[in-house]
Design a protein around this motif. Sequence first.
Motif, PDB file in Angstrom:
ATOM      1  N   GLY A  99      13.481   0.394   9.693  1.00 46.34           N
ATOM      2  CA  GLY A  99      13.027   0.372   8.312  1.00 46.34           C
ATOM      3  C   GLY A  99      11.542   0.136   8.179  1.00 46.34           C
ATOM      4  O   GLY A  99      10.748   0.514   9.050  1.00 46.34           O
ATOM      5  N   SER A 100      11.135  -0.516   7.111  1.00 49.46           N
ATOM      6  CA  SER A 100       9.726  -0.658   6.741  1.00 49.46           C
ATOM      7  C   SER A 100       8.913  -1.418   7.779  1.00 49.46           C
ATOM      8  O   SER A 100       9.448  -2.154   8.608  1.00 49.46           O
ATOM      9  CB  SER A 100       9.609  -1.399   5.408  1.00 49.46           C
ATOM     10  OG  SER A 100      10.216  -0.682   4.372  1.00 49.46           O
TER      11      SER A 100
ATOM     12  N   TYR B 283       9.089   8.583  11.607  1.00 50.76           N
ATOM     13  CA  TYR B 283       8.712   8.907  10.240  1.00 50.76           C
ATOM     14  C   TYR B 283       7.745   7.850   9.731  1.00 50.76           C
ATOM     15  O   TYR B 283       7.599   6.779  10.324  1.00 50.76           O
ATOM     16  CB  TYR B 283       9.949   9.002   9.335  1.00 50.76           C
ATOM     17  CG  TYR B 283      10.580   7.676   8.942  1.00 50.76           C
ATOM     18  CD1 TYR B 283      10.456   7.172   7.645  1.00 50.76           C
ATOM     19  CD2 TYR B 283      11.323   6.916   9.860  1.00 50.76           C
ATOM     20  CE1 TYR B 283      11.040   5.965   7.273  1.00 50.76           C
ATOM     21  CE2 TYR B 283      11.912   5.712   9.487  1.00 50.76           C
ATOM     22  CZ  TYR B 283      11.770   5.243   8.205  1.00 50.76           C
ATOM     23  OH  TYR B 283      12.347   4.041   7.826  1.00 50.76           O
ATOM     24  N   THR B 284       7.081   8.142   8.634  1.00 52.19           N
ATOM     25  CA  THR B 284       6.167   7.184   8.014  1.00 52.19           C
ATOM     26  C   THR B 284       6.982   6.194   7.202  1.00 52.19           C
ATOM     27  O   THR B 284       7.606   6.566   6.206  1.00 52.19           O
ATOM     28  CB  THR B 284       5.156   7.901   7.108  1.00 52.19           C
ATOM     29  OG1 THR B 284       4.443   8.870   7.884  1.00 52.19           O
ATOM     30  CG2 THR B 284       4.171   6.906   6.512  1.00 52.19           C
ATOM     31  N   THR B 285       7.002   4.949   7.629  1.00 53.21           N
ATOM     32  CA  THR B 285       7.797   3.930   6.951  1.00 53.21           C
ATOM     33  C   THR B 285       6.989   3.273   5.827  1.00 53.21           C
ATOM     34  O   THR B 285       5.756   3.275   5.856  1.00 53.21           O
ATOM     35  CB  THR B 285       8.249   2.841   7.935  1.00 53.21           C
ATOM     36  OG1 THR B 285       7.105   2.080   8.351  1.00 53.21           O
ATOM     37  CG2 THR B 285       8.920   3.446   9.160  1.00 53.21           C
ATOM     38  N   PRO B 286       7.664   2.683   4.842  1.00 46.65           N
ATOM     39  CA  PRO B 286       6.937   1.908   3.827  1.00 46.65           C
ATOM     40  C   PRO B 286       6.254   0.695   4.451  1.00 46.65           C
ATOM     41  O   PRO B 286       6.649   0.221   5.515  1.00 46.65           O
ATOM     42  CB  PRO B 286       8.046   1.467   2.851  1.00 46.65           C
ATOM     43  CG  PRO B 286       9.182   2.399   3.106  1.00 46.65           C
ATOM     44  CD  PRO B 286       9.112   2.743   4.562  1.00 46.65           C
TER      45      PRO B 286
ATOM     46  N   GLY C 147       6.307  -2.641  -1.906  1.00 44.54           N
ATOM     47  CA  GLY C 147       5.891  -1.874  -3.072  1.00 44.54           C
ATOM     48  C   GLY C 147       6.851  -0.774  -3.439  1.00 44.54           C
ATOM     49  O   GLY C 147       8.000  -0.708  -2.995  1.00 44.54           O
ATOM     50  N   LEU C 148       6.361   0.134  -4.248  1.00 48.83           N
ATOM     51  CA  LEU C 148       7.180   1.229  -4.761  1.00 48.83           C
ATOM     52  C   LEU C 148       7.696   2.126  -3.650  1.00 48.83           C
ATOM     53  O   LEU C 148       8.800   2.678  -3.743  1.00 48.83           O
ATOM     54  CB  LEU C 148       6.367   2.043  -5.772  1.00 48.83           C
ATOM     55  CG  LEU C 148       7.114   3.134  -6.538  1.00 48.83           C
ATOM     56  CD1 LEU C 148       8.270   2.537  -7.321  1.00 48.83           C
ATOM     57  CD2 LEU C 148       6.163   3.878  -7.465  1.00 48.83           C
ATOM     58  N   ASP C 149       6.912   2.273  -2.564  1.00 46.16           N
ATOM     59  CA  ASP C 149       7.369   3.111  -1.449  1.00 46.16           C
ATOM     60  C   ASP C 149       8.734   2.679  -0.940  1.00 46.16           C
ATOM     61  O   ASP C 149       9.553   3.504  -0.541  1.00 46.16           O
ATOM     62  CB  ASP C 149       6.375   3.052  -0.288  1.00 46.16           C
ATOM     63  CG  ASP C 149       5.168   3.957  -0.494  1.00 46.16           C
ATOM     64  OD1 ASP C 149       5.193   4.783  -1.430  1.00 46.16           O
ATOM     65  OD2 ASP C 149       4.210   3.837   0.287  1.00 46.16           O
ATOM     66  N   ALA C 150       8.970   1.369  -0.910  1.00 41.58           N
ATOM     67  CA  ALA C 150      10.238   0.857  -0.389  1.00 41.58           C
ATOM     68  C   ALA C 150      11.375   1.020  -1.382  1.00 41.58           C
ATOM     69  O   ALA C 150      12.543   0.952  -0.997  1.00 41.58           O
ATOM     70  CB  ALA C 150      10.093  -0.615  -0.016  1.00 41.58           C
ATOM     71  N   ALA C 151      11.051   1.212  -2.652  1.00 36.00           N
ATOM     72  CA  ALA C 151      12.073   1.303  -3.684  1.00 36.00           C
ATOM     73  C   ALA C 151      12.425   2.734  -4.058  1.00 36.00           C
ATOM     74  O   ALA C 151      13.461   2.971  -4.677  1.00 36.00           O
ATOM     75  CB  ALA C 151      11.623   0.551  -4.940  1.00 36.00           C
TER      76      ALA C 151
ATOM     77  N   ASP D 114       0.834  -1.193   0.000  1.00 41.07           N
ATOM     78  CA  ASP D 114       0.000   0.000   0.000  1.00 41.07           C
ATOM     79  C   ASP D 114       0.871   1.246   0.000  1.00 41.07           C
ATOM     80  O   ASP D 114       1.821   1.355   0.775  1.00 41.07           O
ATOM     81  CB  ASP D 114      -0.905   0.024   1.229  1.00 41.07           C
ATOM     82  CG  ASP D 114      -1.910  -1.113   1.229  1.00 41.07           C
ATOM     83  OD1 ASP D 114      -2.256  -1.589   0.136  1.00 41.07           O
ATOM     84  OD2 ASP D 114      -2.337  -1.516   2.320  1.00 41.07           O
ATOM     85  N   ALA D 115       0.510   2.236  -0.831  1.00 37.49           N
ATOM     86  CA  ALA D 115       1.213   3.509  -0.828  1.00 37.49           C
ATOM     87  C   ALA D 115       0.880   4.260   0.451  1.00 37.49           C
ATOM     88  O   ALA D 115      -0.277   4.322   0.872  1.00 37.49           O
ATOM     89  CB  ALA D 115       0.821   4.330  -2.056  1.00 37.49           C
ATOM     90  N   GLN D 116       1.894   4.840   1.058  1.00 41.30           N
ATOM     91  CA  GLN D 116       1.726   5.556   2.319  1.00 41.30           C
ATOM     92  C   GLN D 116       1.805   7.059   2.101  1.00 41.30           C
ATOM     93  O   GLN D 116       2.557   7.539   1.254  1.00 41.30           O
ATOM     94  CB  GLN D 116       2.829   5.131   3.299  1.00 41.30           C
ATOM     95  CG  GLN D 116       2.837   3.651   3.621  1.00 41.30           C
ATOM     96  CD  GLN D 116       1.582   3.222   4.341  1.00 41.30           C
ATOM     97  OE1 GLN D 116       1.285   3.700   5.434  1.00 41.30           O
ATOM     98  NE2 GLN D 116       0.831   2.319   3.727  1.00 41.30           N
ATOM     99  N   THR D 117       1.035   7.794   2.884  1.00 37.24           N
ATOM    100  CA  THR D 117       1.106   9.253   2.888  1.00 37.24           C
ATOM    101  C   THR D 117       1.982   9.670   4.053  1.00 37.24           C
ATOM    102  O   THR D 117       1.677   9.366   5.207  1.00 37.24           O
ATOM    103  CB  THR D 117      -0.287   9.876   3.031  1.00 37.24           C
ATOM    104  OG1 THR D 117      -1.095   9.468   1.931  1.00 37.24           O
ATOM    105  CG2 THR D 117      -0.195  11.394   3.062  1.00 37.24           C
ATOM    106  N   ALA D 118       3.070  10.359   3.773  1.00 39.86           N
ATOM    107  CA  ALA D 118       4.005  10.748   4.823  1.00 39.86           C
ATOM    108  C   ALA D 118       3.361  11.754   5.765  1.00 39.86           C
ATOM    109  O   ALA D 118       2.738  12.727   5.326  1.00 39.86           O
ATOM    110  CB  ALA D 118       5.262  11.351   4.203  1.00 39.86           C
ATOM    111  N   VAL D 119       3.498  11.510   7.049  1.00 38.03           N
ATOM    112  CA  VAL D 119       3.065  12.466   8.061  1.00 38.03           C
ATOM    113  C   VAL D 119       4.190  13.481   8.234  1.00 38.03           C
ATOM    114  O   VAL D 119       5.307  13.126   8.604  1.00 38.03           O
ATOM    115  CB  VAL D 119       2.753  11.773   9.399  1.00 38.03           C
ATOM    116  CG1 VAL D 119       2.512  12.802  10.494  1.00 38.03           C
ATOM    117  CG2 VAL D 119       1.543  10.867   9.248  1.00 38.03           C
ATOM    118  N   THR D 120       3.908  14.718   7.959  1.00 39.68           N
ATOM    119  CA  THR D 120       4.905  15.779   8.051  1.00 39.68           C
ATOM    120  C   THR D 120       4.300  16.976   8.767  1.00 39.68           C
ATOM    121  O   THR D 120       3.138  16.967   9.157  1.00 39.68           O
ATOM    122  CB  THR D 120       5.385  16.206   6.651  1.00 39.68           C
ATOM    123  OG1 THR D 120       4.257  16.676   5.890  1.00 39.68           O
ATOM    124  CG2 THR D 120       6.030  15.052   5.902  1.00 39.68           C
ATOM    125  N   GLY D 121       5.096  18.020   8.904  1.00 36.58           N
ATOM    126  CA  GLY D 121       4.590  19.261   9.482  1.00 36.58           C
ATOM    127  C   GLY D 121       4.533  19.228  10.998  1.00 36.58           C
ATOM    128  O   GLY D 121       4.990  18.284  11.642  1.00 36.58           O
TER     129      GLY D 121
END
Length: 348
Positions: A155-156, A196-199, A203-207, A28-35
């Motif tokens: 990591g992930s 941080y938001t990990t993969p 999927g592509l998030d990890a690559a 699943d693609a993850q949305t990074a938590v920032t701010g």
Amino acid sequence: MRRFARTLGAAALAVSVVAGTAGWASADAQTAVTGPPPGSAAWRADTTTAGRPLPDPQTASPAEVAAFFAGLDAGRQRQLVLAHPLVVGNLDGAPLPLRYEANRLAVTATGKARYASLGALGRHVLAFDPRGRGQVAEVFGDLESAGHVAVIVPGSDNDAASHDAPRKPATGPAGMARALRAAAGPDTAVVAWTGYTTPVGMGLDAADGRLAEAGAARLVRFTAGLRAVGAPAPALFCHSYGSVVCGLAAHDTDARDIVVYGSPGVRADDVAGLRTRARVWAARGPSDWIADVPNVEVAGIGHGADPTSPAFGARRIPADDVQGHTGYFAPGTRSLAAFAAIANGAAR
């Protein structure tokens, strides 16, 4: 033409197999938590609790935050903890005891069973953000008086709920931190930083580097926060996809050592490419599947050179007795002994 085809094939393989720690879960693609932390709007609007304007959680530096709190008496500090626990608990540069107390309140206030253990007395939670899958940083040891500090960057497939979930001993963020603290000795404090938001999965998030870039910015601010409260420059221990985060943060953090293990690459061709004054170390066990990940970076996919290769120029850590991808902190391993010497300042 054949070389180009091989490169494209390696890139495709990198997309399919670059992953983080234990998970072979869905990609699943993850949305990074920032701010800034949740509750920041109410914090900015508060002009009465401290008797003066509060530092902006997004723009104030950790040093400015530390100076602000130094100008408050204990009563005002306590009022801010009670009024804004999620902000104070995540505010880099705020006094450590206030952050611990604020995060106990914040964890309890979520009312979510999956976080309940983090609020137990005796735990020192330095950051807690329930947004998304949740982020957490926990201290093992006395960070206020420690002569040495180490930070575990996992990591992930790691988040606030899985931070200390039951799993094989000496694995996972909290397990690695406990093992390192026990091996390094009482003068070393270890922070398990799932900040941080990990993969998730393979999927592509990890690559690619998208989540790592967001994580690197958070790691840089976190280490600046340690400096602002007088902690020693840390040694960063960066596992798997976490090593990508550390590679991107290397130039801007004041870490004294950067240790990457089970790494798919750090988005640099060699140590010089990291542009850091830190000593750089690398380890990979003989049965770690990360060795099968192609060390390429094509159109942003893949993480580049193998940090354990002689050409990269990192100091090698013995890891011949490490089992699998997560066994680097297993008691009795040569890798753990070497990690402990780096963490407590004994390594030369």
